[in-house]
Every structure is written in structure tokens, then in C-alpha cells.
Design a protein around this motif. Structure first.
Motif, mmCIF file in Angstrom:
data_model
loop_
_atom_site.group_PDB
_atom_site.id
_atom_site.type_symbol
_atom_site.label_atom_id
_atom_site.label_comp_id
_atom_site.label_asym_id
_atom_site.label_seq_id
_atom_site.Cartn_x
_atom_site.Cartn_y
_atom_site.Cartn_z
ATOM 1 N N ALA A 137 0.994 -1.224 0.087
ATOM 2 C CA ALA A 137 0.003 0.111 0.157
ATOM 3 C C ALA A 137 0.803 1.221 0.026
ATOM 4 O O ALA A 137 0.390 2.224 -0.359
ATOM 5 N N TYR A 138 2.062 1.272 0.551
ATOM 6 C CA TYR A 138 2.990 2.459 0.728
ATOM 7 C C TYR A 138 3.483 2.644 -0.825
ATOM 8 O O TYR A 138 3.725 3.734 -1.205
ATOM 9 N N LYS A 139 3.627 1.409 -1.683
ATOM 10 C CA LYS A 139 4.621 1.671 -2.708
ATOM 11 C C LYS A 139 3.605 2.347 -3.891
ATOM 12 O O LYS A 139 2.563 1.818 -4.224
ATOM 13 N N GLY A 140 4.067 3.408 -4.543
ATOM 14 C CA GLY A 140 3.733 4.059 -5.250
ATOM 15 C C GLY A 140 2.442 4.930 -5.305
ATOM 16 O O GLY A 140 1.903 5.657 -6.115
ATOM 17 N N LEU A 141 2.081 5.181 -4.030
ATOM 18 C CA LEU A 141 1.192 6.291 -3.591
ATOM 19 C C LEU A 141 1.717 7.601 -3.171
ATOM 20 O O LEU A 141 2.366 7.909 -2.475
ATOM 21 N N ASP A 142 1.255 8.540 -4.146
ATOM 22 C CA ASP A 142 1.708 9.831 -3.981
ATOM 23 C C ASP A 142 1.332 10.477 -2.774
ATOM 24 O O ASP A 142 1.971 11.224 -2.239
ATOM 25 N N ARG A 143 0.251 9.911 -2.043
ATOM 26 C CA ARG A 143 -0.328 10.428 -0.966
ATOM 27 C C ARG A 143 0.639 10.452 0.315
ATOM 28 O O ARG A 143 0.786 11.147 1.173
ATOM 29 N N TYR A 144 1.657 9.270 0.102
ATOM 30 C CA TYR A 144 2.398 9.207 1.358
ATOM 31 C C TYR A 144 3.877 9.621 0.898
ATOM 32 O O TYR A 144 4.293 10.568 1.716
ATOM 33 N N TRP A 145 4.492 8.922 0.045
ATOM 34 C CA TRP A 145 5.907 9.396 -0.332
ATOM 35 C C TRP A 145 5.894 10.691 -1.253
ATOM 36 O O TRP A 145 7.032 11.337 -1.063
ATOM 37 N N GLY A 146 4.873 10.884 -2.118
ATOM 38 C CA GLY A 146 4.968 12.099 -2.832
ATOM 39 C C GLY A 146 5.014 13.363 -2.041
ATOM 40 O O GLY A 146 5.677 14.236 -2.174
ATOM 41 N N ARG A 147 4.334 13.353 -0.892
ATOM 42 C CA ARG A 147 4.462 14.387 -0.031
ATOM 43 C C ARG A 147 5.564 14.714 0.682
ATOM 44 O O ARG A 147 6.066 15.755 1.011
ATOM 45 N N ALA A 148 6.280 13.386 0.882
ATOM 46 C CA ALA A 148 7.726 13.509 1.679
ATOM 47 C C ALA A 148 8.549 14.087 0.581
ATOM 48 O O ALA A 148 9.552 14.931 1.203
ATOM 49 N N GLN A 149 8.315 13.682 -0.632
ATOM 50 C CA GLN A 149 9.336 14.406 -1.517
ATOM 51 C C GLN A 149 9.146 15.724 -1.801
ATOM 52 O O GLN A 149 10.194 16.619 -1.905
ATOM 53 N N ALA A 150 7.856 16.465 -1.661
ATOM 54 C CA ALA A 150 7.852 17.909 -1.797
ATOM 55 C C ALA A 150 8.448 18.512 -0.566
ATOM 56 O O ALA A 150 8.897 19.392 -0.417
ATOM 57 N N VAL A 151 8.125 17.731 0.560
ATOM 58 C CA VAL A 151 8.815 18.448 1.841
ATOM 59 C C VAL A 151 10.119 18.552 1.722
ATOM 60 O O VAL A 151 10.821 19.646 2.206
ATOM 61 N N LEU A 152 10.659 17.429 1.314
ATOM 62 C CA LEU A 152 12.263 17.427 1.210
ATOM 63 C C LEU A 152 12.742 18.525 0.405
ATOM 64 O O LEU A 152 13.676 19.439 0.512
ATOM 65 N N LYS A 153 12.133 18.736 -0.760
ATOM 66 C CA LYS A 153 12.280 19.943 -1.848
ATOM 67 C C LYS A 153 12.256 21.293 -1.164
ATOM 68 O O LYS A 153 13.240 22.117 -1.237
ATOM 69 N N SER A 154 11.286 21.579 -0.288
ATOM 70 C CA SER A 154 11.077 22.684 0.471
ATOM 71 C C SER A 154 12.119 23.051 1.611
ATOM 72 O O SER A 154 12.447 24.285 1.903
ATOM 73 N N GLU A 155 12.464 21.599 2.265
ATOM 74 C CA GLU A 155 13.154 21.946 3.596
ATOM 75 C C GLU A 155 14.637 21.792 3.198
ATOM 76 O O GLU A 155 15.380 22.626 4.031
ATOM 77 N N LEU A 156 15.207 21.225 2.233
ATOM 78 C CA LEU A 156 16.381 20.979 2.195
ATOM 79 C C LEU A 156 17.234 22.353 1.566
ATOM 80 O O LEU A 156 16.689 23.226 0.838
ATOM 81 N N VAL A 157 18.580 22.578 1.647
ATOM 82 C CA VAL A 157 19.035 23.738 1.001
ATOM 83 C C VAL A 157 18.866 23.594 -0.319
ATOM 84 O O VAL A 157 18.757 22.527 -1.163
ATOM 85 N N ARG A 158 19.174 24.680 -1.275
ATOM 86 C CA ARG A 158 19.053 24.999 -2.698
ATOM 87 C C ARG A 158 19.967 23.969 -3.240
ATOM 88 O O ARG A 158 19.925 23.606 -4.663
ATOM 89 N N ALA A 159 21.275 23.739 -2.937
ATOM 90 C CA ALA A 159 22.196 23.146 -3.610
ATOM 91 C C ALA A 159 21.883 21.645 -3.364
ATOM 92 O O ALA A 159 22.897 20.671 -3.987
ATOM 93 N N VAL A 160 20.880 21.193 -2.629
ATOM 94 C CA VAL A 160 20.941 19.885 -2.475
ATOM 95 C C VAL A 160 19.405 19.402 -2.936
ATOM 96 O O VAL A 160 18.628 19.870 -2.517
ATOM 97 N N GLU A 161 19.210 18.117 -3.721
ATOM 98 C CA GLU A 161 18.189 17.539 -3.913
ATOM 99 C C GLU A 161 18.124 16.192 -3.718
ATOM 100 O O GLU A 161 19.021 15.550 -3.635
ATOM 101 N N VAL A 162 16.931 15.819 -3.279
ATOM 102 C CA VAL A 162 16.811 14.219 -3.238
ATOM 103 C C VAL A 162 16.001 13.546 -4.289
ATOM 104 O O VAL A 162 14.749 14.141 -4.557
ATOM 105 N N GLU A 163 16.145 12.449 -4.842
ATOM 106 C CA GLU A 163 15.407 11.642 -5.673
ATOM 107 C C GLU A 163 15.061 10.328 -4.832
ATOM 108 O O GLU A 163 15.869 9.826 -4.362
ATOM 109 N N LEU A 164 13.691 10.136 -4.820
ATOM 110 C CA LEU A 164 13.176 9.033 -3.635
ATOM 111 C C LEU A 164 12.586 7.923 -4.611
ATOM 112 O O LEU A 164 11.868 8.321 -5.461
ATOM 113 N N SER A 165 13.019 6.828 -4.202
ATOM 114 C CA SER A 165 12.262 5.729 -4.723
ATOM 115 C C SER A 165 11.961 4.691 -3.851
ATOM 116 O O SER A 165 12.621 4.483 -2.580
ATOM 117 N N VAL A 166 10.635 4.075 -4.007
ATOM 118 C CA VAL A 166 10.338 3.249 -2.823
ATOM 119 C C VAL A 166 9.997 1.827 -3.212
ATOM 120 O O VAL A 166 9.545 1.563 -4.356
#
Length: 407
Positions: free
Chosen positions: A106-135
Motif C-alpha cells: 500500500a505504501y508503494k507508488g502512492l503519492d499520498r504518502y511518499w510524494g508528500r515527503a518528496q515535496a517536503v524535502l524539496k522545500s526543507e533542504l538547501v537549494r544546492a541539495v536535492e533528493v530523488e526518492l524511490s520506494v
């Protein structure tokens, strides 16, 4: 009165829980830093923050079925997981690849769970760092070697950032393993105990290790190697259940309850091999003094194998790789060592390596020992192998360390 007592009990319990949570958070922060010692502090802080964010967003808040599962691990993969490459910031954005492992589809592929985390990472991390997340699910990871070998290779070379089987907060089984290690550490001698504790807090950073241990990097490595040897003997080397790399078996390099990263085991093994080589050179000299040429060849073969593999381990070759691709083939070991910086062999070493390699590969028989002596007299064997080890001691900084059997 009873209400006051109950209130105090609850307050005490809440205080202990808060204290434990703070302690767990601090330990987890230090462990992430120590596993990423090859990165600059700026990137390490960004990755530690990313781990905290992802762990928070993968919490399953449902208290009844159907539950969405549990996060079991986070792993850094790709170029930034290569500990042989010191990473420094440049003008380009640093893109870190993180894999998350969950135990429910149920966790895999659901934007409701890890897509939201990806968006938070983009806003919280410094501009010089990005994270690409796979589940991935745990079942997928177990099938990597068969279904997707290209992912299996990245999985094996990745760095575990979080593993629920060993990192806080721990279940009862993992906590028992942690407590067993802590008790064993308390029984170490002072130099080994200090080296291990500094390693756990700062990672395999020689500057941090030798800063408090005689200001000698080689001896700091030696103390740390002795600490791990004693701890593995006391606590065993089996990986914990549900560990991300449990399928790899019980080789101690995969036991992240002790080692922050598998490659740390190989760096520590290098100093162990040096000290074993020192012992073998001593045996070789003694055998020559007693006129026992076959024993000279035996000690020379082992000393040469250890000496060459020291350089390979220090250059990032794993003990697993050496076992699978080199074994006891000293000619192959010499070729690999030359590829990573060992100068061309002397005429004497070039003559000696082939018969020593045959002796190791083909059963260490008296006939093969005699064949080596026919090519080179014992006195020259002693001098040639001792010179090789002395050269490698200078290259690695290990020169002057005692053998394992010496006080």
C-alpha cells in the motif's frame, strides 16, 4: 492523594519517554553522520535532515486495519554512496538518490504518502541539495539479484542511512543486541574502548581517531581493529533479523550493529593483515635460521598474500571481492596492486611470485616448496618478501606496527 500519585507516575513516565526520545534522536544523528564521513559537513547535515523528514512522513498513523505498513530502511545509492570519492560542493546541484524500503504494497507508488515527503524535502533542504526518492517493498529487495541485477549492484554498494532492525528507536530484540554490544565495549581495554567510541560517534575518520590515541594514525587503526576483534568474539557476527542486507549471510562486514558501513570492515582488516604479515616475516626469518626451507616458503607465501591485499583493501576492494576474484592467486593480486599504484616489482619479486602463487593455489605441497627454492635460495626469499612488506608499510603508514602475536 491517589490522583496526585497517579499524576506523578505519568509525569515521570512522560519524562523518561522524552529523555529516551532525545537520546535516540541524538544517536541516530551521529550514526548518519558517521556513515557519510566521505561527504562534506554541509552535505552530511542535509542528508541527516532528509532521513528525519522521511522517517516522519512514513509513520503509519492508522490504529486498525487496513494498515499501510512500516518503513524498514533508507539507503543512499549512486555516485554519492561511493566512499572512495570525497564529495565537494561545486556549482551544480547535488542530487542524492535515496531508496526507501517498506513492508506493505500500500505504501508503494502512492503519492499520498511518499510524494508528500518528496515535496517536503524539496522545500526543507538547501537549494544546492536535492533528493530523488524511490520506494520498494522488502520483497522486491530480496528479489533484486534474480529479477533486476542492475538494481542489486546498486543495492550492495549503497550506504544504509536507517534500518529499523538496528537503529533507534529499537524493538526489544534490537535493543537487546545493542545492550549486549554496549556491555562488551565496557570491558575493552582503554585504548580499544576509546577508539571504538570515537568511531561510533565520528565514523572511520582517521583524524578523529588518532587525535586522542597517541596522535598516530596507524596505531589508532590497530586499536580499532583490536576492539572489533574482541567485540565480534563476544557478540557474534550474525546480522539482525529484517536487516536490509540479512540475505548476504553472516560475514562480519555486513553486521551494521557494529560497523557503520560494510567498507569500514575492509579498512580495518587492512591493518590486521599488515600485522599478520609482520608475524609471517618473523616466522620466515626464524625458519631460515633453523635451515627449514619449506617453512621459509610457507611463511613467504602468506606474508606476500597479506601484503598485496593490504593495498587492495585500502583502495576500496572488499574482502568479499578479493575472496571471489583473487583468492590465493598471488600473480593476480600483484597485477591488481600495480593497477592501484604499487611500483613495478623488482626482478627478484617478479621471479618469486609465480612459484609462491603455485604453492598457495595447488595445496602447499613439499614439491611446490622445493620448486620455489630451486628458483630462489631461502636467504633471497627472506630479503625479497621482507622488502615488499617494508615498502607497503611505508605506503600505508603501517610501518612500525607490531605483529598480532607480539605484546
Amino acid at each position: 492523594m491517589d490522583d496526585d500519585h497517579e499524576t506523578k507516575v505519568h509525569a515521570l513516565a512522560d519524562g523518561e519517554e522524552h529523555e529516551r526520545a532525545v537520546s535516540d534522536a541524538w544517536e541516530m544523528r551521529q550514526r548518519v553522520f558517521a556513515r557519510l564521513i566521505h561527504l562534506e559537513d554541509y552535505a552530511r547535515m542535509a542528508m541527516e535532515k532528509a532521513v528525519r523528514i522521511l522517517r516522519a512522513y512514513f509513520v503509519d498513523h492508522r490504529n486498525r486495519a487496513p494498515r499501510h505498513g512500516t518503513l524498514h530502511g533508507l539507503m543512499l545509492v549512486g555516485n554519492f554512496a561511493d566512499t572512495r570519492k570525497p564529495i565537494r560542493f561545486g556549482r551544480e546541484i547535488m542530487l542524492f538518490e535515496i531508496w526507501a524500503f517498506v513492508d506493505h504494497e500500500a505504501y508503494k507508488g502512492l503519492d499520498r504518502y511518499w510524494g508528500r515527503a518528496q515535496a517536503v524535502l524539496k522545500s526543507e533542504l538547501v537549494r544546492a541539495v536535492e533528493v530523488e526518492l524511490s520506494v520498494f517493498t522488502l520483497g522486491e529487495a530480496e528479489r533484486f539479484p534474480l529479477d533486476r541485477p542492475w538494481l542489486a549492484k546498486r543495492y550492495e554498494t549503497g550506504i544504509v542511512l536507517y534500518d529499523t532492525a538496528m537503529d533507534p528507536p529499537r524493538n526489544s530484540e534490537a535493543q537487546a543486541a545493542h545492550d549486549r554490544i554496549a556491555a562488551a565495549v565496557s570491558g575493552l581495554e582503554k585504548p580499544q574502548r576509546a577508539a571504538f567510541r570515537r568511531y561510533r560517534a565520528r565514523g572511520f575518520d582517521p583524524r578523529q581517531l588518532y587525535g586522542t590515541l597517541d596522535r598516530n594514525m596507524a596505531r589508532a587503526h590497530m586499536h580499532l581493529a583490536e576492539a572489533f576483534g574482541a567485540l565480534l568474539a563476544k557478540v557474534g557476527d550474525e546480522p539482525r533479523d529484517r536487516c536490509l542486507r540479512a540475505y548476504l549471510g553472516n560475514h562480519p562486514r555486513h553486521n551494521l550493529d557494529l560497523f557503520h558501513r560494510p567498507c569500514d570492515f575492509d579498512l580495518i582488516l587492512a591493518v590486521i593483515f599488515y600485522r599478520r604479515a609482520v608475524d609471517r616475516v618473523g616466522m620466515m626469518v626464524e625458519a631460515h635460521a633453523r635451515d627449514r626451507p619449506s617453512q621459509v616458503v610457507n611463511a613467504a607465501a602468506y606474508a606476500t598474500e597479506f601484503a598485496l591485499k593490504i593495498l587492495l583493501l585500502r583502495a576500496g576492494y572488499s574482502d568479499d571481492w578479493n575472496r571471489d576474484h583473487i583468492g590465493v592467486d598471488l600473480e593476480r593480486a600483484l597485477e591488481e596492486a600495480q593497477m592501484i599504484g604499487l611500483p613495478p616489482p623488482s626482478e627478484e619479486l617478479a621471479r618469486l611470485i609465480p612459484p609462491l602463487s603455485r604453492y598457495r593455489r595447488e595445496g602447499r605441497t613439499p614439491e611446490h616448496a622445493d620448486a620455489a627454492i630451486e628458483i630462489m635460495p631461502p636467504a633471497e626469499v627472506v630479503e625479497t618478501v621482507a622488502t615488499l612488506l617494508a615498502d607497503i608499510g611505508r605506503m600505508t603508514g603501517f610501518a612500525g606496527l607490531p605483529g598480532e602475536q607480539l605484546p
